[in-house]
Every structure is written in C-alpha cells, then in structure tokens.
Design an enzyme around this catalytic site. Structure first.
Site, PDB file in Angstrom:
ATOM      1  CG  ASN A  94      -0.461  14.590   0.269  1.00  0.00           C
ATOM      2  OD1 ASN A  94      -0.349  14.246  -0.904  1.00  0.00           O
ATOM      3  ND2 ASN A  94       0.074  13.898   1.250  1.00  0.00           N
ATOM      4  CG  ASN A 144     -12.010  10.352 -11.232  1.00  0.00           C
ATOM      5  OD1 ASN A 144     -12.507  10.735 -12.281  1.00  0.00           O
ATOM      6  ND2 ASN A 144     -10.802   9.827 -11.171  1.00  0.00           N
ATOM      7  CB  THR A 145     -17.892  12.447  -7.893  1.00  0.00           C
ATOM      8  OG1 THR A 145     -18.634  12.712  -6.695  1.00  0.00           O
ATOM      9  CG2 THR A 145     -18.605  11.366  -8.691  1.00  0.00           C
ATOM     10  N   GLY A 146     -16.743  10.681  -5.529  1.00  0.00           N
ATOM     11  CA  GLY A 146     -16.747   9.447  -4.758  1.00  0.00           C
ATOM     12  C   GLY A 146     -17.283   9.665  -3.356  1.00  0.00           C
ATOM     13  CD  GLU A 200      -1.749   3.504   0.693  1.00  0.00           C
ATOM     14  OE1 GLU A 200      -2.343   2.418   0.775  1.00  0.00           O
ATOM     15  OE2 GLU A 200      -1.696   4.327   1.619  1.00  0.00           O
ATOM     16  CB  CYS A 212      -1.346  10.837   2.392  1.00  0.00           C
ATOM     17  SG  CYS A 212       0.065   9.728   2.204  1.00  0.00           S
ATOM     18  CG  LEU A 231       5.939   6.731  -3.303  1.00  0.00           C
ATOM     19  CD1 LEU A 231       6.538   5.570  -2.512  1.00  0.00           C
ATOM     20  CD2 LEU A 231       6.484   6.771  -4.714  1.00  0.00           C
ATOM     21  N   GLY A 265      -9.765   9.364   1.942  1.00  0.00           N
ATOM     22  CA  GLY A 265      -9.239   8.788   3.182  1.00  0.00           C
ATOM     23  C   GLY A 265      -7.813   8.363   2.959  1.00  0.00           C
ATOM     24  CG  ASP A 291       9.771  -2.474  10.933  1.00  0.00           C
ATOM     25  OD1 ASP A 291       9.357  -2.714  12.087  1.00  0.00           O
ATOM     26  OD2 ASP A 291       9.175  -1.749  10.128  1.00  0.00           O
TER      27      ASP A 291
END
Length: 438
Positions: free
Chosen positions: A215, A258-260, A158, A267, A156, A264, A32
């Site tokens: 996605n 699952n509602t929410g 998070e 991805c 992946l 965000g 990096d």
C-alpha cells in the site's frame, strides 16, 4: 475440499472475503455484533456498495454455503479457520493502528473454539500483531481446543474487489506451523488449480509487512505522478503522456499513475501512517513514504485553489456543483476523501455547495453538513457557476454533459480526474475547462 470458515466482521473486507470463500465452495458463517447489518444481510440487502456483491451473496445463500449471525461464540465452534476482519482505524492522538477490536475478537474466539482451529488475521495489522493475537488467544483458550495463527493480508480494490479475490495477483500467507499452512492451502486450493496464481508462504512478520509495503508503494506512485502533473503544468507538458511513457517500462508499470486530487480511502491513509509509526518504533527512517504522505496532504489542499481560479478567484455567493464525494469511483466509501477537505473549504469561502454521487453514500449528510446531496447530476448542476468532477465514476462518461452545461449559470468545468478533454468540454458547451497536468 470444503473448509468450515467463520468471518468475524462484515465490513468491506469481511463480507467480500466471506462471500468469495463461499463461492469457492466453502461453508462460511459471517458474524457481526451489529444486528442491523446482520438483519440487512439476511434480507438480501448489502450494507456496503460493491459491484456484484449482492448477486454473489444471494447465490451462495440459496446454495446454503453462507449464513449470517450475531452469535460469535456459537459461530466459531467446530470450525477449521476463523478469520478476524474487524476494523483497525488510526489510534486517536497517534499514527498507530488501533488494535483493540482485533485483540477483543481474538480473546472471544479463543474461549469458544473447539478442536484444532487456525485464527487468521485478515485485518491490516502492524508487524508483531499476530504474535500478540496468539498470546491473547492462548491465555483465553478453551481447554478443549488447539490453535495456530496465520497472517493473510488482503489486496482488494474497492469497486473491483470480487475480481481481485477470484483472480488474484498473488496470495500471501504467513504461518509458523505445518498444520496452519495445510489449512490455508486447503482454503485457497480452488484458486490454485491451474498453477497460475502464486501462493506465497512466508513468516508471519514478513506477511504482515507485505501488506503495508504494498500500500505504501502504491501511495508513493500516486504522489509521484501528482508531483509530475504539477511540473507538466509549469513546463507545458502533458501528464498522461508522461505516465504512458514511463508506464510502458516493465520496471515501473502503468497502474496507479493516474493524476488526481489526492489518495484517500480505508487503506492508504491509515496504512502509510501505521507503517511510519512502525518504522519510528524500530528506529528506522522512512523518508520516501513520509514525503508521499506530505505530498498527498498538500495535493488535497491545492484543489481548493483550482476551483477558486475557475471562479475568477472568488466563490462567495456562487454555487459550486460537485460530481462524486467518495474517495474514488465505484464505491460508497468516503473515508479520507478529498471531498472532506475541498467542500468545507469552499463553504468557508462563501460558496453554496451542491453535490451528487451515484452511490448516494449514507455518511454524506453527517460528514458534509450543509452540502445538499441531489438525486441527479443535472439537478446538482442547475444554476451552478462551476462544475467540479471530483470522483472518477465510470458512469459519468455516459452522462449528457451538453444538457448539464445548458442548465448551469456559467458552464465552467473543473475536471480533477482528467476524465474528459478540453475539446470534449468545448463541444458540450463549456466555456472554460480546467484539468490537471496538462
């Protein structure tokens, strides 16, 4: 068989993937240009929050399988594969992925590689990017080197990234040469020993599209169940029961139902936008994905009214305590989090907003100016008129909410993750409990 790998980029994908490759027994160098990050990693400190990552990195440092460097040119010499894992943010002023970091990495890698090397794109990139990477690399190639390219999208989550890597649903590899395919099979061989992990080899363009399609489909599922939650509230149904009822259908599945407060992260927002841009460029309508994006944007805005209703329609002069500011639990990632819309909107309406997040995200101060970040949930709730649960941190389930309610000015809970029930809230002393889709 040991493979010599260099990871270019030590962000979320690069660092987790590099550490997991080392765990598989490979020789890994993580590179990096950010000296601060590399210094942290050399000291055993993680620049990102991911459960289990610090132990994984330390174990492989001790074993001599992973090292860290800021010298890209030296780090890509005599390597079997060099993975590009740099950022692909949304391009300013458009919905397209900004590929300048990918292309810059490809050019720099090509000037320094020696022998035969596979340049692997791990970053999420639009269809056609790997062909451009090959052209750029060829134009800058060290005369002593030979290259091939491969697309190897990551899947992946998070907060569960290490498990997702070591126990994958599938491994997707896009190649167009037998040599590149052979190197990629050697890299993933330790995960393929029992024959239970599908190793999907396909064309490069197809592999690029698989990531975006995956996605986008998951984003559609979340937007769909959020719409169903609104309908449940209107007709007196319960969204969890609806999700369970349809999720047991093997054609649908329970995951991501699952509602929410809206999706965000790093991805879904940028990848859905990039997919829509790709479809537009190809002259193809993508109405389902476009609608999912619209539903999600509206969902985040609608959360403001939920809090206002809990505060009797007016938050001016009131204190609102928020638990969780990251886009979801078990991560310190705040990218495109609903908190970035909800909290400023409450401030604009005159509320004093105080928040607590278990990850103590370092970006919170810059992204949420004027929001006080406290050290504990109890401290945030002290004197509050409304308590908002915004992020689904599992640790919240262990908190003493009876004590939290006792220090509030008005014990009202707005549960935007449906982590609790009205009965639980009442038992803990909350006089009003508001959730989603019930």
């Amino acid at each position: 068989m040991n493979v010599r790998i260099t990871m270019v980029g030590t962000g979320y994908v690069g660092l987790v993937t590099g550490a997991c490759f080392a765990e598989l027994g490979h020789d890994v160098i993580c590179v990096d240009k950010d000296e601060r990050k590399i210094d942290m990693l050399r000291q055993g400190k993680m620049p990102i929050y991911e459960p289990g990552l610090d132990e994984l990195v330390q174990r492989n440092v001790v074993a001599g399988r992973i090292s860290f460097s800021t010298d890209l040119s030296e780090s890509v010499k005599d390597r079997d594969a060099v993975f590009i894992a740099v950022g692909t943010p949304t391009e300013a002023g458009s919905d397209r992925a900004d590929l300048k970091y990918v292309f810059a990495a490809a050019a720099q890698i090509a000037t320094a590689v020696t022998g035969f090397t596979v340049i692997v794109t791990k970053s999420t990139v639009p269809v056609g990017t790997n062909r451009q990477v090959f052209d750029i690399a060829k134009a800058n190639l060290n005369p002593e080197a030979e290259i091939a390219v491969a697309s190897n999208p990551e899947f992946l989550r998070e907060g569960a990234a290490i498990k997702d890597f070591l126990e994958p649903d599938r491994i997707v590899v896009g190649v167009d040469t037998p040599q590149a395919a052979e190197v990629m099979e050697r890299i993933y061989a330790p995960l393929l020993l029992n024959g239970q992990v599908p190793f999907l080899t396909m064309g490069i363009e197809t592999a690029e599209l698989v990531k975006y399609a995956a996605n986008a489909f998951l984003a559609v599922k979340i937007s769909f169940i959020n719409e169903m939650a609104n309908l449940c509230e209107a007709v007196g149904a319960t969204v969890e029961d609806v999700a369970h009822g349809i999720g047991l259908d093997k054609r649908i599945g329970r995951a991501f139902l699952n509602t929410g407060p809206g999706w965000g992260g790093s991805c879904f927002p940028k990848d859905t936008r990039a997919l829509l841009a790709t479809a537009s460029d190809a002259g193809v309508k993508s109405l389902v994905v476009s609608s999912a994006v619209d539903v999600n944007n509206q969902r985040k805005t609608d959360m403001v009214s939920r809090v206002l209703n809990a505060a009797d329609g007016d938050v001016k002069g009131k204190k609102i305590a928020v638990l969780g500011v990251t886009f979801k639990g078990q991560t310190d990632d705040m990218r495109d989090s609903t908190s970035l819309i909800l909290l400023p909107a409450l401030q604009e309406k005159g509320a004093t907003v105080v928040a607590f997040d278990p990850s103590n995200p370092h970006e919170a101060a810059a992204l949420l100016p004027g929001v006080e970040m406290t050290r504990t949930a109890r401290e945030a709730a002290t004197g509050a008129d409304v308590l908002v649960i915004l992020t689904d941190w599992m640790v919240f389930k262990t908190y003493n909410f009876k004590e939290i309610a006792s220090v509030m000015a008005t014990p009202v809970m707005v549960d935007l993750r449906n982590m609790f029930s009205a009965a639980q809230a009442q038992k803990n002393g909350f006089i009003n409990y508001i959730s989603l889709g019930r």
